[in-house]
Write a protein that holds these residues in place. Structure first.
Motif, PDB file in Angstrom:
ATOM      1  N   ARG A   1      -2.047 -10.937  -6.967  1.00 30.69           N
ATOM      2  CA  ARG A   1      -3.241 -11.718  -7.343  1.00 30.69           C
ATOM      3  C   ARG A   1      -3.171 -13.139  -6.794  1.00 30.69           C
ATOM      4  N   VAL A   2      -1.991 -13.731  -6.815  1.00 28.53           N
ATOM      5  CA  VAL A   2      -1.813 -15.065  -6.243  1.00 28.53           C
ATOM      6  C   VAL A   2      -2.095 -15.034  -4.739  1.00 28.53           C
ATOM      7  N   LEU A   3      -1.591 -14.010  -4.054  1.00 29.58           N
ATOM      8  CA  LEU A   3      -1.853 -13.877  -2.610  1.00 29.58           C
ATOM      9  C   LEU A   3      -3.344 -13.728  -2.340  1.00 29.58           C
ATOM     10  N   ARG A   4      -4.052 -12.950  -3.164  1.00 28.29           N
ATOM     11  CA  ARG A   4      -5.493 -12.766  -2.991  1.00 28.29           C
ATOM     12  C   ARG A   4      -6.248 -14.069  -3.244  1.00 28.29           C
ATOM     13  N   ALA A   5      -5.755 -14.873  -4.164  1.00 33.88           N
ATOM     14  CA  ALA A   5      -6.427 -16.134  -4.494  1.00 33.88           C
ATOM     15  C   ALA A   5      -6.131 -17.229  -3.471  1.00 33.88           C
ATOM     16  N   SER A   6      -5.148 -16.987  -2.606  1.00 30.34           N
ATOM     17  CA  SER A   6      -4.787 -18.018  -1.632  1.00 30.34           C
ATOM     18  C   SER A   6      -4.976 -17.504  -0.209  1.00 30.34           C
ATOM     19  N   ARG A   7      -3.937 -16.992   0.396  1.00 29.81           N
ATOM     20  CA  ARG A   7      -3.947 -16.613   1.820  1.00 29.81           C
ATOM     21  C   ARG A   7      -4.828 -15.422   2.161  1.00 29.81           C
ATOM     22  N   TYR A   8      -5.003 -14.496   1.228  1.00 30.71           N
ATOM     23  CA  TYR A   8      -5.683 -13.238   1.556  1.00 30.71           C
ATOM     24  C   TYR A   8      -6.901 -12.996   0.666  1.00 30.71           C
ATOM     25  N   GLY A   9      -7.787 -13.974   0.623  1.00 27.73           N
ATOM     26  CA  GLY A   9      -8.998 -13.870  -0.191  1.00 27.73           C
ATOM     27  C   GLY A   9      -9.853 -12.665   0.160  1.00 27.73           C
ATOM     28  N   GLY A  10      -9.867 -12.297   1.431  1.00 27.69           N
ATOM     29  CA  GLY A  10     -10.636 -11.138   1.870  1.00 27.69           C
ATOM     30  C   GLY A  10      -9.805  -9.869   1.912  1.00 27.69           C
ATOM     31  N   GLY A  11      -8.579  -9.932   1.440  1.00 25.95           N
ATOM     32  CA  GLY A  11      -7.680  -8.781   1.476  1.00 25.95           C
ATOM     33  C   GLY A  11      -6.701  -8.877   2.628  1.00 25.95           C
ATOM     34  N   LEU A  12      -5.649  -8.112   2.563  1.00 25.25           N
ATOM     35  CA  LEU A  12      -4.645  -8.072   3.623  1.00 25.25           C
ATOM     36  C   LEU A  12      -5.191  -7.232   4.770  1.00 25.25           C
ATOM     37  N   PRO A  13      -5.228  -7.788   5.985  1.00 25.47           N
ATOM     38  CA  PRO A  13      -5.762  -7.022   7.118  1.00 25.47           C
ATOM     39  C   PRO A  13      -4.896  -5.806   7.468  1.00 25.47           C
ATOM     40  N   THR A  14      -5.537  -4.780   7.963  1.00 29.37           N
ATOM     41  CA  THR A  14      -4.846  -3.575   8.412  1.00 29.37           C
ATOM     42  C   THR A  14      -3.801  -3.927   9.471  1.00 29.37           C
ATOM     43  N   GLY A  15      -2.606  -3.371   9.315  1.00 28.89           N
ATOM     44  CA  GLY A  15      -1.530  -3.599  10.274  1.00 28.89           C
ATOM     45  C   GLY A  15      -0.677  -4.815   9.981  1.00 28.89           C
ATOM     46  N   GLN A  16      -1.048  -5.615   8.986  1.00 25.20           N
ATOM     47  CA  GLN A  16      -0.277  -6.797   8.623  1.00 25.20           C
ATOM     48  C   GLN A  16       0.631  -6.481   7.438  1.00 25.20           C
ATOM     49  N   ALA A  17       1.519  -7.413   7.095  1.00 21.72           N
ATOM     50  CA  ALA A  17       2.457  -7.208   5.994  1.00 21.72           C
ATOM     51  C   ALA A  17       2.732  -8.519   5.277  1.00 21.72           C
ATOM     52  N   VAL A  18       3.006  -8.422   3.988  1.00 24.34           N
ATOM     53  CA  VAL A  18       3.331  -9.573   3.158  1.00 24.34           C
ATOM     54  C   VAL A  18       4.257  -9.105   2.034  1.00 24.34           C
ATOM     55  N   ALA A  19       5.118  -9.990   1.563  1.00 21.45           N
ATOM     56  CA  ALA A  19       6.109  -9.604   0.547  1.00 21.45           C
ATOM     57  C   ALA A  19       5.811 -10.208  -0.816  1.00 21.45           C
ATOM     58  N   THR A  20       6.247  -9.455  -1.846  1.00 16.75           N
ATOM     59  CA  THR A  20       6.256  -9.944  -3.222  1.00 16.75           C
ATOM     60  C   THR A  20       7.595  -9.556  -3.843  1.00 16.75           C
ATOM     61  N   THR A  21       7.770  -9.955  -5.070  1.00 17.82           N
ATOM     62  CA  THR A  21       8.902  -9.484  -5.857  1.00 17.82           C
ATOM     63  C   THR A  21       8.826  -7.974  -5.974  1.00 17.82           C
ATOM     64  N   ALA A  22       9.926  -7.365  -6.376  1.00 18.24           N
ATOM     65  CA  ALA A  22       9.928  -5.925  -6.633  1.00 18.24           C
ATOM     66  C   ALA A  22       9.880  -5.634  -8.129  1.00 18.24           C
ATOM     67  N   GLY A  23       9.781  -6.678  -8.943  1.00 20.57           N
ATOM     68  CA  GLY A  23       9.693  -6.469 -10.385  1.00 20.57           C
ATOM     69  C   GLY A  23      10.865  -5.665 -10.910  1.00 20.57           C
TER      70      GLY A  23
END
Length: 172
Positions: free
Chosen positions: A49-71
């Motif tokens: 949700r933080v990523l969507r509210a900042s860098r990826y407001g329109g969603g993560l583009p196809t073919g790209q990658a981003v990391a989060t915690t694994a919880g």
């Protein structure tokens, strides 16, 4: 880099990072994506949700990658990538290969030595398993990375057999 194949559940892999076959919203879904969010817990969704509210407001583009915690997963990180939907009339294989190479770039940025991959786009996105395996293994094998092990985690015997055959052909 060593490429290994495992039949099993990607959410059970004790690796540095697991790759999530995410949808562009990053907010969970079905298949691998849903399993990772369910087993990993709310921390993954919070970071998405933080990523969507900042860098990826329109969603993560196809073919790209981003990391989060694994919880709560046994991995340290989840690397989310959006695979292309298969289309007979349009060659999207470069986008599928990009899912793997971009995930490895993110893994390098994190310092991950072991990465577990699913068969991206071969589920509900309709990519034929044999072609998906060929693209995945070729992309990973040809990538410039510091990752020591790329582990493909295949959920059933059929997928495992297809990847095993593709890996044998690639290394022959």
């Amino acid at each position: 880099m060593e490429i290994t194949l495992v039949r099993g559940d990607i959410t059970e892999q004790a690796v540095d990072a697991i790759v999530n076959a995410a949808n562009s919203s990053l907010l969970g879904g079905g298949g691998v994506d849903g399993a990772i969010h369910r087993r990993g817990g709310p921390q993954i969704l919070e970071e998405c949700r933080v990523l969507r509210a900042s860098r990826y407001g329109g969603g993560l583009p196809t073919g790209q990658a981003v990391a989060t915690t694994a919880g709560r997963l046994p991995a340290r990180w989840v690397i989310h990538t959006v695979g292309p939907v298969y289309a007979r009339k349009e060659d999207r294989s470069s986008l599928l290969a990009s899912c793997y190479t971009e995930s490895l770039k993110v893994a390098d940025e994190l310092g991950a030595a072991t990465v577990a991959f699913p068969a991206v786009s071969t589920g509900v996105y309709g990519w034929p398993m044999d072609d998906g395996a060929r693209i995945a293994l070729s992309a990973v094998r040809g990538a410039s990375t510091r990752v020591a092990e790329a582990r493909f985690v295949l959920f059933d015997a059929t997928a495992y057999a297809v990847f095993d055959e593709a890996l044998t052909r690639l290394t022959a």
